[in-house]
Write a protein that holds these residues in place. Sequence first.
Motif, PDB file in Angstrom:
ATOM      1  N   THR A 187       0.827  -1.210   0.000  1.00 47.00           N
ATOM      2  CA  THR A 187       0.000   0.000   0.000  1.00 47.00           C
ATOM      3  C   THR A 187       0.863   1.263   0.000  1.00 47.00           C
ATOM      4  O   THR A 187       0.334   2.375  -0.071  1.00 47.00           O
ATOM      5  N   GLY A 188       2.187   1.060   0.097  1.00 45.55           N
ATOM      6  CA  GLY A 188       3.116   2.187   0.050  1.00 45.55           C
ATOM      7  C   GLY A 188       3.850   2.214  -1.270  1.00 45.55           C
ATOM      8  O   GLY A 188       3.243   2.147  -2.337  1.00 45.55           O
ATOM      9  N   ARG A 189       5.170   2.242  -1.188  1.00 38.21           N
ATOM     10  CA  ARG A 189       5.994   2.294  -2.397  1.00 38.21           C
ATOM     11  C   ARG A 189       7.005   1.161  -2.402  1.00 38.21           C
ATOM     12  O   ARG A 189       7.288   0.557  -1.362  1.00 38.21           O
ATOM     13  N   VAL A 190       7.524   0.897  -3.577  1.00 35.92           N
ATOM     14  CA  VAL A 190       8.581  -0.098  -3.715  1.00 35.92           C
ATOM     15  C   VAL A 190       9.908   0.658  -3.620  1.00 35.92           C
ATOM     16  O   VAL A 190      10.186   1.536  -4.432  1.00 35.92           O
ATOM     17  N   VAL A 191      10.695   0.315  -2.602  1.00 34.04           N
ATOM     18  CA  VAL A 191      11.984   0.974  -2.384  1.00 34.04           C
ATOM     19  C   VAL A 191      13.077  -0.003  -2.813  1.00 34.04           C
ATOM     20  O   VAL A 191      13.207  -1.085  -2.246  1.00 34.04           O
ATOM     21  N   VAL A 192      13.836   0.360  -3.823  1.00 30.14           N
ATOM     22  CA  VAL A 192      14.859  -0.529  -4.379  1.00 30.14           C
ATOM     23  C   VAL A 192      16.234  -0.032  -3.952  1.00 30.14           C
ATOM     24  O   VAL A 192      16.493   1.174  -3.912  1.00 30.14           O
ATOM     25  N   SER A 193      17.128  -0.988  -3.633  1.00 36.17           N
ATOM     26  CA  SER A 193      18.451  -0.592  -3.159  1.00 36.17           C
ATOM     27  C   SER A 193      19.512  -1.588  -3.604  1.00 36.17           C
ATOM     28  O   SER A 193      19.228  -2.755  -3.881  1.00 36.17           O
ATOM     29  N   PRO A 208       4.386   2.670  -7.789  1.00 39.19           N
ATOM     30  CA  PRO A 208       5.225   3.774  -7.310  1.00 39.19           C
ATOM     31  C   PRO A 208       6.510   3.241  -6.677  1.00 39.19           C
ATOM     32  O   PRO A 208       6.458   2.404  -5.775  1.00 39.19           O
ATOM     33  N   ALA A 209       7.647   3.688  -7.174  1.00 39.63           N
ATOM     34  CA  ALA A 209       8.922   3.138  -6.710  1.00 39.63           C
ATOM     35  C   ALA A 209      10.015   4.192  -6.789  1.00 39.63           C
ATOM     36  O   ALA A 209       9.921   5.142  -7.572  1.00 39.63           O
ATOM     37  N   PHE A 210      11.043   4.018  -5.973  1.00 44.45           N
ATOM     38  CA  PHE A 210      12.222   4.873  -6.064  1.00 44.45           C
ATOM     39  C   PHE A 210      13.431   4.098  -5.574  1.00 44.45           C
ATOM     40  O   PHE A 210      13.307   3.063  -4.907  1.00 44.45           O
ATOM     41  N   PHE A 211      14.608   4.590  -5.917  1.00 38.31           N
ATOM     42  CA  PHE A 211      15.864   3.951  -5.521  1.00 38.31           C
ATOM     43  C   PHE A 211      16.465   4.717  -4.350  1.00 38.31           C
ATOM     44  O   PHE A 211      16.443   5.951  -4.334  1.00 38.31           O
ATOM     45  N   LYS A 252      17.609   0.900 -12.421  1.00 43.05           N
ATOM     46  CA  LYS A 252      16.826   0.607 -13.628  1.00 43.05           C
ATOM     47  C   LYS A 252      15.511  -0.079 -13.262  1.00 43.05           C
ATOM     48  O   LYS A 252      14.450   0.253 -13.804  1.00 43.05           O
ATOM     49  N   ILE A 253      15.563  -1.045 -12.348  1.00 45.96           N
ATOM     50  CA  ILE A 253      14.355  -1.775 -11.973  1.00 45.96           C
ATOM     51  C   ILE A 253      13.368  -0.858 -11.260  1.00 45.96           C
ATOM     52  O   ILE A 253      12.152  -0.951 -11.475  1.00 45.96           O
ATOM     53  N   ALA A 254      13.870   0.055 -10.428  1.00 49.19           N
ATOM     54  CA  ALA A 254      12.981   1.017  -9.767  1.00 49.19           C
ATOM     55  C   ALA A 254      12.255   1.862 -10.808  1.00 49.19           C
ATOM     56  O   ALA A 254      11.049   2.120 -10.698  1.00 49.19           O
ATOM     57  N   ALA A 255      12.986   2.278 -11.845  1.00 49.37           N
ATOM     58  CA  ALA A 255      12.373   3.071 -12.917  1.00 49.37           C
ATOM     59  C   ALA A 255      11.327   2.262 -13.669  1.00 49.37           C
ATOM     60  O   ALA A 255      10.275   2.785 -14.053  1.00 49.37           O
ATOM     61  N   THR A 256      11.600   0.975 -13.871  1.00 46.52           N
ATOM     62  CA  THR A 256      10.641   0.116 -14.575  1.00 46.52           C
ATOM     63  C   THR A 256       9.384  -0.081 -13.744  1.00 46.52           C
ATOM     64  O   THR A 256       8.265  -0.026 -14.270  1.00 46.52           O
ATOM     65  N   PHE A 257       9.538  -0.321 -12.445  1.00 47.41           N
ATOM     66  CA  PHE A 257       8.366  -0.424 -11.561  1.00 47.41           C
ATOM     67  C   PHE A 257       7.532   0.856 -11.646  1.00 47.41           C
ATOM     68  O   PHE A 257       6.315   0.808 -11.810  1.00 47.41           O
ATOM     69  N   ALA A 258       8.203   1.991 -11.531  1.00 51.87           N
ATOM     70  CA  ALA A 258       7.494   3.277 -11.494  1.00 51.87           C
ATOM     71  C   ALA A 258       6.721   3.545 -12.778  1.00 51.87           C
ATOM     72  O   ALA A 258       5.642   4.136 -12.746  1.00 51.87           O
ATOM     73  N   SER A 259       7.276   3.118 -13.914  1.00 50.01           N
ATOM     74  CA  SER A 259       6.624   3.400 -15.194  1.00 50.01           C
ATOM     75  C   SER A 259       5.574   2.372 -15.567  1.00 50.01           C
ATOM     76  O   SER A 259       4.900   2.517 -16.578  1.00 50.01           O
TER      77      SER A 259
END
Length: 333
Positions: free
Chosen positions: A53-59, A81-84, A70-77
């Motif tokens: 219910t929040g965001r995908v945080v990639v690290s 909702p995602a960010f690195f 790159k994967i964070a950008a793919t999730f977001a698009s």
Amino acid sequence: MNKQTDLQRQRAIDLARETLAIEGEAILTLQKNLTNQNAEQFAHAIEILLACTGRVVVSGIGKSGHIGRKIAATFASTGSPAFFVHPAEASHGDLGMVTQHDVFVAFSNSGETSELTAIVPIIKRTGAKLIALTGNPNSSLAVLADSHLNVAVEKEACPLNLAPTASTTAALAMGDALAVALLDARGFKPEDFARSHPGGSLGRKLLTHVRDVMRSGSEAPKININASITDALLEITAKRMGMTVVTDDENKVLGIFTDGDLRRLIEKNIQFQNTSLKAAMTANPRTISPDLLAAEAVEMMERHRINQLVVVDGQHRLLGALNLHDLFAAQVI
């Protein structure tokens, strides 16, 4: 070119082929291994992401960090909702970005990256879920993860077996697999993709409708069925579309008169004054709805090898017209 140079060129080509073979095999191995426990872990990862219910945080750090971005950008698009977040920065304040409603996706080939292992216990304590992609199922990250995806490779493509190559390719492919499976599970549609890409050519193709590019009102070439061929020629010249739509008194489309129709009259030595527009026009022209995508108009033109389309409503009344030049101008093609 001397013999030494020839040998160097061949060596480079051989290494390129070997690199592609090794990295290709790494991905094929992931595919083969996506059974039993690995398949369960993958399915569980998708369930976790769907429930987020929040965001995908990639690290990740180093090469794994580049893959993570790159994967964070793919999730977001693709609807998630995602960010690195950089793991080193996370331990110095950025960890406050992660909440109990988020899913933390960690990339680490060894599964023992110190910057990640230092913050994962805190992430778990917040209540966030952890998905780890590592090459070691027994690593610290794998053990702590709610879902672990094994992306191990037999060897790197680097001749020294040192530089991350096959391992980063495998991680990238598995990350893409997650994103694709997730977008499908979410029912993500082309128009959803377009909304997150409004500035590029994909956005134009997916968001531009026929009504946005068609010529309407006084700009659309139109003439009544009772007019003369000379009048039709004047309309073609004035509107510069290479044709004019022929309508009845109720504005319903009966046909079109084109440059091609004119050439055929000339070839047959037919006198314009003695020929009705109905006899000279092309009846039942290709039509399209204003609500369809402009990209569909392009496909129709290519399929039928035509340059113009007549835009009509549900009662076959004229609304407008468009040609290839209009689609080029709108950058749909």
